[in-house]
Design an enzyme around this catalytic site. Structure first.
Site, PDB file in Angstrom:
ATOM      1  N   LYS A 214       0.872  -1.185   0.000  1.00  0.00           N
ATOM      2  CA  LYS A 214       0.000   0.000   0.000  1.00  0.00           C
ATOM      3  C   LYS A 214       0.903   1.227   0.000  1.00  0.00           C
ATOM      4  CE  LYS A 214      -4.626   0.756   0.852  1.00  0.00           C
ATOM      5  NZ  LYS A 214      -5.801  -0.099   0.740  1.00  0.00           N
TER       6      LYS A 214
ATOM      7  N   GLY B  91     -22.369   5.571   6.514  1.00  0.00           N
ATOM      8  CA  GLY B  91     -21.516   6.129   5.458  1.00  0.00           C
ATOM      9  C   GLY B  91     -22.034   5.685   4.107  1.00  0.00           C
ATOM     10  N   VAL B  92     -22.783   6.578   3.440  1.00  0.00           N
ATOM     11  CA  VAL B  92     -23.388   6.164   2.165  1.00  0.00           C
ATOM     12  C   VAL B  92     -22.656   6.862   1.014  1.00  0.00           C
ATOM     13  CG1 VAL B  92     -25.366   7.770   2.351  1.00  0.00           C
ATOM     14  CG2 VAL B  92     -25.630   5.627   1.102  1.00  0.00           C
ATOM     15  N   GLY B  93     -21.359   6.516   0.911  1.00  0.00           N
ATOM     16  CA  GLY B  93     -20.502   7.077  -0.141  1.00  0.00           C
ATOM     17  C   GLY B  93     -20.492   6.190  -1.374  1.00  0.00           C
ATOM     18  N   ASN B  94     -19.335   6.154  -2.061  1.00  0.00           N
ATOM     19  CA  ASN B  94     -19.264   5.441  -3.351  1.00  0.00           C
ATOM     20  C   ASN B  94     -19.626   3.968  -3.253  1.00  0.00           C
ATOM     21  OD1 ASN B  94     -18.370   7.648  -4.923  1.00  0.00           O
ATOM     22  ND2 ASN B  94     -16.342   7.434  -4.019  1.00  0.00           N
ATOM     23  N   VAL B  95     -19.035   3.266  -2.303  1.00  0.00           N
ATOM     24  CA  VAL B  95     -19.284   1.824  -2.197  1.00  0.00           C
ATOM     25  C   VAL B  95     -20.709   1.581  -1.704  1.00  0.00           C
ATOM     26  CG1 VAL B  95     -18.634  -0.310  -1.029  1.00  0.00           C
ATOM     27  CG2 VAL B  95     -16.849   1.278  -1.783  1.00  0.00           C
ATOM     28  N   ALA B  96     -21.091   2.262  -0.624  1.00  0.00           N
ATOM     29  CA  ALA B  96     -22.390   1.984  -0.011  1.00  0.00           C
ATOM     30  C   ALA B  96     -23.547   2.327  -0.951  1.00  0.00           C
ATOM     31  CB  ALA B  96     -22.521   2.745   1.305  1.00  0.00           C
ATOM     32  N   TYR B  97     -23.369   3.331  -1.792  1.00  0.00           N
ATOM     33  CA  TYR B  97     -24.437   3.663  -2.745  1.00  0.00           C
ATOM     34  C   TYR B  97     -24.709   2.455  -3.648  1.00  0.00           C
ATOM     35  CZ  TYR B  97     -27.387   6.352  -5.875  1.00  0.00           C
ATOM     36  OH  TYR B  97     -28.465   6.818  -6.598  1.00  0.00           O
TER      37      TYR B  97
HETATM   38  N1  LIG Z   1     -13.750   2.108  -2.810  1.00  0.00           N
HETATM   39  C1  LIG Z   1     -13.424   0.838  -2.781  1.00  0.00           C
HETATM   40  O1  LIG Z   1     -13.376   0.139  -3.800  1.00  0.00           O
HETATM   41  C2  LIG Z   1     -13.109   0.194  -1.449  1.00  0.00           C
HETATM   42  C3  LIG Z   1     -12.554  -1.087  -1.422  1.00  0.00           C
HETATM   43  C4  LIG Z   1     -12.327  -1.692  -0.190  1.00  0.00           C
HETATM   44  C5  LIG Z   1     -12.623  -1.018   0.986  1.00  0.00           C
HETATM   45  N2  LIG Z   1     -13.149   0.246   0.932  1.00  0.00           N
HETATM   46  C6  LIG Z   1     -13.467   0.917   2.189  1.00  0.00           C
HETATM   47  O2  LIG Z   1     -14.885   1.180   2.241  1.00  0.00           O
HETATM   48  C7  LIG Z   1     -15.138   2.418   2.915  1.00  0.00           C
HETATM   49  C8  LIG Z   1     -15.948   3.345   2.024  1.00  0.00           C
HETATM   50  O3  LIG Z   1     -15.224   3.612   0.845  1.00  0.00           O
HETATM   51  P1  LIG Z   1     -15.805   4.618  -0.259  1.00  0.00           P
HETATM   52  O4  LIG Z   1     -14.907   4.495  -1.435  1.00  0.00           O
HETATM   53  O5  LIG Z   1     -17.265   4.410  -0.414  1.00  0.00           O
HETATM   54  O6  LIG Z   1     -15.520   6.002   0.458  1.00  0.00           O
HETATM   55  P2  LIG Z   1     -16.383   7.361   0.339  1.00  0.00           P
HETATM   56  O7  LIG Z   1     -15.498   8.419   0.866  1.00  0.00           O
HETATM   57  O8  LIG Z   1     -16.995   7.507  -1.010  1.00  0.00           O
HETATM   58  O9  LIG Z   1     -17.587   7.086   1.366  1.00  0.00           O
HETATM   59  C9  LIG Z   1     -17.454   7.134   2.736  1.00  0.00           C
HETATM   60  C10 LIG Z   1     -18.651   7.907   3.295  1.00  0.00           C
HETATM   61  O10 LIG Z   1     -18.592   7.838   4.729  1.00  0.00           O
HETATM   62  C11 LIG Z   1     -18.994   9.110   5.224  1.00  0.00           C
HETATM   63  N3  LIG Z   1     -18.513   9.267   6.602  1.00  0.00           N
HETATM   64  C12 LIG Z   1     -17.268   9.604   7.026  1.00  0.00           C
HETATM   65  N4  LIG Z   1     -17.237   9.653   8.365  1.00  0.00           N
HETATM   66  C13 LIG Z   1     -18.473   9.303   8.798  1.00  0.00           C
HETATM   67  C14 LIG Z   1     -19.075   9.143  10.079  1.00  0.00           C
HETATM   68  N5  LIG Z   1     -18.402   9.384  11.206  1.00  0.00           N
HETATM   69  N6  LIG Z   1     -20.378   8.770  10.149  1.00  0.00           N
HETATM   70  C15 LIG Z   1     -21.085   8.571   9.029  1.00  0.00           C
HETATM   71  N7  LIG Z   1     -20.571   8.702   7.790  1.00  0.00           N
HETATM   72  C16 LIG Z   1     -19.285   9.060   7.677  1.00  0.00           C
HETATM   73  C17 LIG Z   1     -18.416  10.115   4.247  1.00  0.00           C
HETATM   74  O11 LIG Z   1     -19.071  11.359   4.322  1.00  0.00           O
HETATM   75  C18 LIG Z   1     -18.665   9.385   2.920  1.00  0.00           C
HETATM   76  O12 LIG Z   1     -19.912   9.723   2.353  1.00  0.00           O
HETATM   77  C19 LIG Z   1     -13.765   2.966   3.309  1.00  0.00           C
HETATM   78  O13 LIG Z   1     -13.475   2.555   4.626  1.00  0.00           O
HETATM   79  C20 LIG Z   1     -12.799   2.288   2.345  1.00  0.00           C
HETATM   80  O14 LIG Z   1     -11.503   2.139   2.879  1.00  0.00           O
HETATM   81  C21 LIG Z   1     -13.403   0.865  -0.251  1.00  0.00           C
HETATM   82  C1  LIG Z   2      -6.608  -2.121  -5.072  1.00  0.00           C
HETATM   83  C2  LIG Z   2      -7.701  -1.293  -4.516  1.00  0.00           C
HETATM   84  C3  LIG Z   2      -8.923  -1.431  -5.299  1.00  0.00           C
HETATM   85  C4  LIG Z   2      -7.772  -1.591  -3.071  1.00  0.00           C
HETATM   86  C5  LIG Z   2      -8.873  -0.956  -2.259  1.00  0.00           C
HETATM   87  N1  LIG Z   2      -8.605   0.417  -1.989  1.00  0.00           N
HETATM   88  C6  LIG Z   2      -8.984  -1.786  -0.996  1.00  0.00           C
HETATM   89  O1  LIG Z   2      -8.800  -1.319   0.104  1.00  0.00           O
HETATM   90  O2  LIG Z   2      -9.275  -2.958  -1.115  1.00  0.00           O
END
Ligand SMILES: NC(=O)c1ccc[n+]([C@@H]2O[C@H](COP(=O)([O-])OP(=O)(O)OC[C@H]3O[C@@H](n4cnc5c(N)ncnc54)[C@H](O)[C@@H]3O)[C@@H](O)[C@H]2O)c1
Ligand SMILES: CC(C)C[C@H](N)C(=O)O
Length: 364
Positions: A80, A180-186
């Site tokens: 990482k 947390g309803v960001g990119n993944v959760a949506y």
């Molecule tokens: N994006 C990926 O492909 C991926 C892969 C593996 C793991 N993850 C993990 O999943 C999680 C979400 O990733 P993402 O890409 O959706 O991120 P993101 O930033 O799009 O979404 C996260 C959301 O959480 C909200 N948030 C932050 N603090 C908060 C709190 N205290 N209470 C409520 N909401 C809060 C933010 O406002 C945001 O909307 C992260 O922990 C990330 O490390 C993501």
């Molecule tokens: C390689 C990436 C897609 C990894 C991603 N950020 C994860 O925590 O799994």
């Protein structure tokens, strides 16, 4: 922090410091273990309060990727990067190009992708300097933003956890509380809504909450109230360490299944939820969809092949639950055992990763 002592304790291979005065780049690349293959893991950009915090985060996240990639059945090790800086203010194209040259200098030992604070556009800039980057724009034959695929994997994993907890994997009529309803959760919500689940959301960003309320008839609650709502599944999709001494007594859910990395504050919290009979889907297994998807680029990206692999998250979790019951251990420990056994068996016949034709990106 005594860096070598720390690296020795958890068996890290390499730590690389990257500095470029022109662009302001200050990055730390941590490579944990390359027994299974080159280290694949994203680049996080974050405002760390100290250099020590940044180094510690890079090391901790790199080790997490070793376990994630091993548990997902990928022939990849774990690494990482963290870039020190504010992703909203401190980015410039030269920074990511300078970083790309550092990656290139590692000759394939480390491959990067998106993480918190970095985007497909940043990966495209890195790609101007090196081939050892994934999650770049689809116009390069790549897979683009991994978040929707991570979301699909989380949804599949939720179904496996429901099967374990309730004896059926249907989520129709189940209530899922999403933090947390960001990119993944949506993306998770899209699948849940289609299946007929009831959705409760919270976020510190009101726009994100409103978007989910409008699109999925979600009920919104305040951030501190999400732990205690009446629900079947608690889905942590924002931050790490939300399963802790303060939150566990509030939880009414029978299942914990979400995308956030490092959900357990400590392993003891994994023991406590196990004793309470809560089915916990280990974070690095359920959230591996993104890395499975970007890893497919190394063979020349094929979307349907990648999605078939992402669907195996369901079976991987069922295997974790099986090991947990067989060995009478919490599910987080069962996932670790599954990953460690795979690495150990390959270590017997292989030593550190060496670049060879099989592992280059030449087919892209
Ligand atoms: N994006 C990926 O492909 C991926 C892969 C593996 C793991 N993850 C993990 O999943 C999680 C979400 O990733 P993402 O890409 O959706 O991120 P993101 O930033 O799009 O979404 C996260 C959301 O959480 C909200 N948030 C932050 N603090 C908060 C709190 N205290 N209470 C409520 N909401 C809060 C933010 O406002 C945001 O909307 C992260 O922990 C990330 O490390 C993501
Ligand atoms: C390689 C990436 C897609 C990894 C991603 N950020 C994860 O925590 O799994």
């Amino acid at each position: 922090m005594e860096i070598f002592k720390y690296m020795e304790k958890y068996d890290y291979e390499q730590l690389v410091f990257c500095q470029d005065e022109n662009s302001g780049l200050k990055a730390v690349i941590a490579i944990h273990d390359t027994t299974l293959g080159p280290a694949l893991g994203g680049t996080r950009m974050w405002t760390y309060s100290s250099e020590e915090d940044a180094i510690e985060d890079a090391l901790r996240l790199a080790k997490g990727m070793t376990y994630k990639n091993a548990a997902a059945g990928l022939n990849l090790g774990g690494g990482k990067t963290v870039i020190i800086g504010d992703p909203k203010k401190d980015k410039n194209p030269e920074m990511f190009r300078a970083f790309g040259r550092y990656i290139q200098s590692l000759n394939g030992r480390y491959i990067t992708a998106e993480d918190v604070g970095t985007t497909v556009h940043d990966m495209d800039l890195i790609h101007m300097e090196t081939d050892h980057v994934t999650g770049i724009s689809p116009e390069f034959g790549s897979s683009g933003n991994p978040s929707p695929v991570t979301g699909y994997g989380v949804y599949k994993g939720m179904k496996a956890a429901a099967m374990e907890a309730f004896g059926t994997d249907s989520l129709e009529g189940r209530t899922v509380a999403i933090q947390g309803v960001g990119n993944v959760a949506y993306a998770v919500c899209e699948h849940l809504y289609k299946e007929g689940a009831e959705i409760i959301v919270t976020d510190i960003n009101q726009d994100a909450v409103q978007r989910a309320v409008d699109a999925f008839d979600a009920k919104a609650v305040e951030p501190d109230d999400i732990y205690s709502v009446d629900c079947d599944i608690y889905a942590p999709c924002a931050l790490g360490a939300t399963i802790n001494d303060e939150t566990i007594p509030q939880l009414k859910a029978k299942v914990i299944a979400g995308s956030a990395n490092n959900q357990l504050k400590t392993s003891e919290h994994g023991d406590i939820i196990h004793e309470k009979g809560i089915v916990y889907a280990p974070d690095y297994v359920i959230n591996s969809g993104g890395v499975i998807n970007v890893a497919d680029e190394l063979n020349g990206y094929n979307e349907s092949r990648a999605m078939r692999k992402v669907e195996t998250i369901y079976d991987s979790l069922m295997r974790v639950f099986e090991i947990s019951k067989r060995d009478n251990i919490p599910t987080y420990a069962a996932a670790d055992r599954m990953a460690e056994e795979r690495i150990a068996s390959l270590r017997k016949s292989r030593n550190q990763f060496l670049l060879n034709g099989h592992h280059t990106l030449s087919r892209r």
